[in-house]
Write a protein that holds these residues in place. Structure first.
Motif, PDB file in Angstrom:
ATOM      1  N   ILE A 161       0.847  -1.194   0.000  1.00  0.00           N
ATOM      2  CA  ILE A 161       0.000   0.000   0.000  1.00  0.00           C
ATOM      3  C   ILE A 161       0.877   1.237   0.000  1.00  0.00           C
ATOM      4  N   GLN A 162       0.862   1.930  -1.107  1.00  0.00           N
ATOM      5  CA  GLN A 162       1.640   3.160  -1.238  1.00  0.00           C
ATOM      6  C   GLN A 162       0.761   4.376  -0.939  1.00  0.00           C
ATOM      7  N   SER A 163       1.389   5.494  -0.731  1.00  0.00           N
ATOM      8  CA  SER A 163       0.662   6.730  -0.434  1.00  0.00           C
ATOM      9  C   SER A 163      -0.340   7.048  -1.540  1.00  0.00           C
ATOM     10  N   GLY A 164      -1.557   7.320  -1.133  1.00  0.00           N
ATOM     11  CA  GLY A 164      -2.595   7.677  -2.102  1.00  0.00           C
ATOM     12  C   GLY A 164      -3.288   6.488  -2.731  1.00  0.00           C
ATOM     13  N   LYS A 165      -2.862   5.281  -2.363  1.00  0.00           N
ATOM     14  CA  LYS A 165      -3.441   4.067  -2.926  1.00  0.00           C
ATOM     15  C   LYS A 165      -4.320   3.363  -1.886  1.00  0.00           C
ATOM     16  N   THR A 166      -5.286   2.603  -2.374  1.00  0.00           N
ATOM     17  CA  THR A 166      -6.198   1.860  -1.509  1.00  0.00           C
ATOM     18  C   THR A 166      -6.206   0.394  -1.906  1.00  0.00           C
ATOM     19  N   ALA A 167      -6.066  -0.486  -0.924  1.00  0.00           N
ATOM     20  CA  ALA A 167      -6.125  -1.925  -1.180  1.00  0.00           C
ATOM     21  C   ALA A 167      -7.581  -2.362  -1.223  1.00  0.00           C
ATOM     22  N   LYS A 168      -7.924  -3.208  -2.198  1.00  0.00           N
ATOM     23  CA  LYS A 168      -9.297  -3.678  -2.373  1.00  0.00           C
ATOM     24  C   LYS A 168      -9.367  -5.174  -2.043  1.00  0.00           C
ATOM     25  N   TYR A 169     -10.421  -5.562  -1.328  1.00  0.00           N
ATOM     26  CA  TYR A 169     -10.567  -6.944  -0.864  1.00  0.00           C
ATOM     27  C   TYR A 169     -11.905  -7.526  -1.304  1.00  0.00           C
ATOM     28  N   ILE A 170     -11.861  -8.787  -1.746  1.00  0.00           N
ATOM     29  CA  ILE A 170     -13.068  -9.545  -2.033  1.00  0.00           C
ATOM     30  C   ILE A 170     -13.257 -10.532  -0.888  1.00  0.00           C
ATOM     31  N   LEU A 171     -14.397 -10.459  -0.207  1.00  0.00           N
ATOM     32  CA  LEU A 171     -14.638 -11.273   0.982  1.00  0.00           C
ATOM     33  C   LEU A 171     -15.464 -12.502   0.621  1.00  0.00           C
ATOM     34  N   THR A 172     -14.874 -13.673   0.871  1.00  0.00           N
ATOM     35  CA  THR A 172     -15.565 -14.934   0.565  1.00  0.00           C
ATOM     36  C   THR A 172     -15.529 -15.909   1.728  1.00  0.00           C
ATOM     37  N   GLY A 173     -15.132 -15.434   2.910  1.00  0.00           N
ATOM     38  CA  GLY A 173     -15.074 -16.324   4.057  1.00  0.00           C
ATOM     39  C   GLY A 173     -14.245 -15.739   5.184  1.00  0.00           C
ATOM     40  N   SER A 174     -14.021 -16.556   6.204  1.00  0.00           N
ATOM     41  CA  SER A 174     -13.340 -16.097   7.416  1.00  0.00           C
ATOM     42  C   SER A 174     -11.920 -15.619   7.156  1.00  0.00           C
ATOM     43  N   TRP A 175     -11.182 -16.318   6.278  1.00  0.00           N
ATOM     44  CA  TRP A 175      -9.778 -15.962   6.068  1.00  0.00           C
ATOM     45  C   TRP A 175      -9.642 -14.655   5.300  1.00  0.00           C
TER      46      TRP A 175
ATOM     47  N   HIS B 202      -7.242  -8.169  -3.547  1.00  0.00           N
ATOM     48  CA  HIS B 202      -6.958  -9.392  -2.799  1.00  0.00           C
ATOM     49  C   HIS B 202      -8.122 -10.375  -2.889  1.00  0.00           C
ATOM     50  N   ILE B 203      -7.804 -11.624  -3.230  1.00  0.00           N
ATOM     51  CA  ILE B 203      -8.798 -12.696  -3.260  1.00  0.00           C
ATOM     52  C   ILE B 203      -8.295 -13.882  -2.439  1.00  0.00           C
ATOM     53  N   THR B 204      -9.213 -14.743  -2.029  1.00  0.00           N
ATOM     54  CA  THR B 204      -8.883 -16.032  -1.441  1.00  0.00           C
ATOM     55  C   THR B 204      -9.424 -17.090  -2.388  1.00  0.00           C
ATOM     56  N   SER B 205      -8.547 -17.887  -2.959  1.00  0.00           N
ATOM     57  CA  SER B 205      -8.957 -18.776  -4.045  1.00  0.00           C
ATOM     58  C   SER B 205      -9.824 -19.930  -3.576  1.00  0.00           C
ATOM     59  N   ASN B 206      -9.602 -20.417  -2.349  1.00  0.00           N
ATOM     60  CA  ASN B 206     -10.370 -21.543  -1.815  1.00  0.00           C
ATOM     61  C   ASN B 206     -10.688 -21.253  -0.357  1.00  0.00           C
ATOM     62  N   ASN B 207     -11.920 -21.545   0.041  1.00  0.00           N
ATOM     63  CA  ASN B 207     -12.376 -21.214   1.389  1.00  0.00           C
ATOM     64  C   ASN B 207     -12.625 -22.495   2.176  1.00  0.00           C
ATOM     65  N   THR B 208     -11.676 -22.824   3.043  1.00  0.00           N
ATOM     66  CA  THR B 208     -11.672 -24.123   3.711  1.00  0.00           C
ATOM     67  C   THR B 208     -12.873 -24.339   4.615  1.00  0.00           C
ATOM     68  N   ILE B 209     -13.326 -23.309   5.290  1.00  0.00           N
ATOM     69  CA  ILE B 209     -14.394 -23.451   6.272  1.00  0.00           C
ATOM     70  C   ILE B 209     -15.741 -23.709   5.601  1.00  0.00           C
TER      71      ILE B 209
END
Length: 359
Positions: free
Chosen positions: A87-101, A144-151
């Motif tokens: 994460i650099q200055s002025g940038k925002t990290a984007k997340y896709i939520l598919t589970g606990s991890w 950011h993605i999580t490719s497999n969701n164990t739970i």
């Protein structure tokens, strides 16, 4: 009675790997020492370290644009290292939520820099993967993605659906289970204890242009520092990397990731067939289009019946099926080293149990 295990992780290691490790336990290559007793700066360990990197590059067809790192702290440390480094200055990290991890990764990033959850499957209780409708923007640090969701037992079926210049993927539970297009990723990370070996080492595959020196990041948490030192900035988890190298050798001898994908599909199918052909006696947690080939989740209609299922499965030598506490029911984790015969035995037991207790 032969025991069969379906642990979510740490999980089963290939029998061939365990046998070789046993044979080399107190005398690695005629040195009279276990590999753990060798200096991590010595030629004996250096050969293993570099062979593991080479094997990983060969198996996943990793281009020269990317570096392979062997780090410690598990995937959970990567939840922090990624935003600290990327994460650099002025940038925002984007997340896709598919589970606990993915939730944990997102919460950790919130402590470090600007980030946003742009897609979520929480409304479905993570039974289904959300529609991938996010379009990248210029101020994105990464996606950011999580490719497999164990739970929950879900897995993205088509990783080509993600188009982002800095795609970051947690592949802790399905790396080496299918082919990948590494050039599509800025960074991939994976704790070893599912498909790569024992716990203690985490593999990171990072595009070299992301290895930027940042003096505000502590050296031990800097990808740039670890890359410059060939993952030997501090003492590595020698035995974990030794076993990881043996597992990678086993995958090569077995036909590589293409063969792993075929095996994993066949293993999963026999268990999903037992669920789908049960007329509702077994209920899959994940929706069919989101199902994982690594973690198969299902439930029964009552707590009493589920307790009986666990009791009788263990009496038949089948262990590790209890589902995660947040979901309940059952989870059969069938990572690369779990053989087809184990999955066949589970499916057969499920059919017998249904015949015994079904209406």
């Amino acid at each position: 009675m032969k025991r069969i295990y379906f642990q979510a992780g740490p999980t089963t290691l290939p029998k061939e790997v365990m046998q070789q490790a046993k044979e080399e336990w107190d005398d690695f290559l005629g040195t009279g020492l276990n590999i753990m007793e060798h200096s991590h700066r010595g030629s004996e360990y250096e050969g293993i370290h570099n062979q593991a990197k080479t094997r990983m590059k060969r198996l996943l067809d990793i281009p020269d644009t990317h570096e392979v790192l062997f780090l410690q702290g598990g995937a959970s440390l990567q939840f922090a290292m990624i935003p600290m480094n990327l994460i650099q200055s002025g940038k925002t990290a984007k997340y896709i939520l598919t589970g606990s991890w993915s939730e944990k990764a997102y919460k950790e990033a919130q402590k470090i820099g600007s980030c946003e959850a742009v897609v979520t499957g929480k409304d479905s209780e993570y039974r289904a993967l959300p529609e991938m409708n996010y379009v990248s923007s210029e101020n994105d640090a990464y996606l950011h993605i999580t490719s497999n969701n164990t739970i929950y037992g879900t897995q993205w079926p088509d990783l080509h659906a993600f188009k982002h210049p800095n795609l970051v993927a947690d592949m802790s539970s399905d790396i080496m289970s299918r082919p990948l297009s590494i050039k599509d990723y800025g960074l991939i990370y994976a704790g070893a204890q599912k498909n790569l070996g024992p716990s203690g080492v985490t593999a990171v595959i990072i595009r070299k242009d992301l290895l930027q020196e940042n003096k505000s990041v502590p050296s031990i948490l800097s990808y740039c520092v670890h890359a410059k030192n060939n993952s030997l900035y501090n003492t590595p988890p020698v035995y974990s990397i030794y076993l990881l190298n043996l597992v990678l050798g086993w995958i090569e001898k077995s036909g590589g990731v293409v063969e792993m994908e075929k095996r994993n599909h066949n293993k999963a199918q026999v268990i999903y067939d037992a669920i789908d052909q049960s007329n509702g006696f077994y209920n899959g947690y994940a929706t069919p289009e989101s199902r994982s080939n690594m973690n198969i989740t299902f439930t029964l209609e009552s707590d009493a019946l589920e307790k009986q299922f666990i009791k009788e499965s263990e009496e038949n030598g089948i262990y590790g099926l209890k589902g995660h506490r947040s979901v309940g029911g059952f989870r059969a984790s069938i990572y690369n080293a779990v053989p087809q015969e184990s999955c066949d035995s589970l499916a057969q037991f499920m059919k017998h149990f249904q015949e015994k207790y079904g209406k």
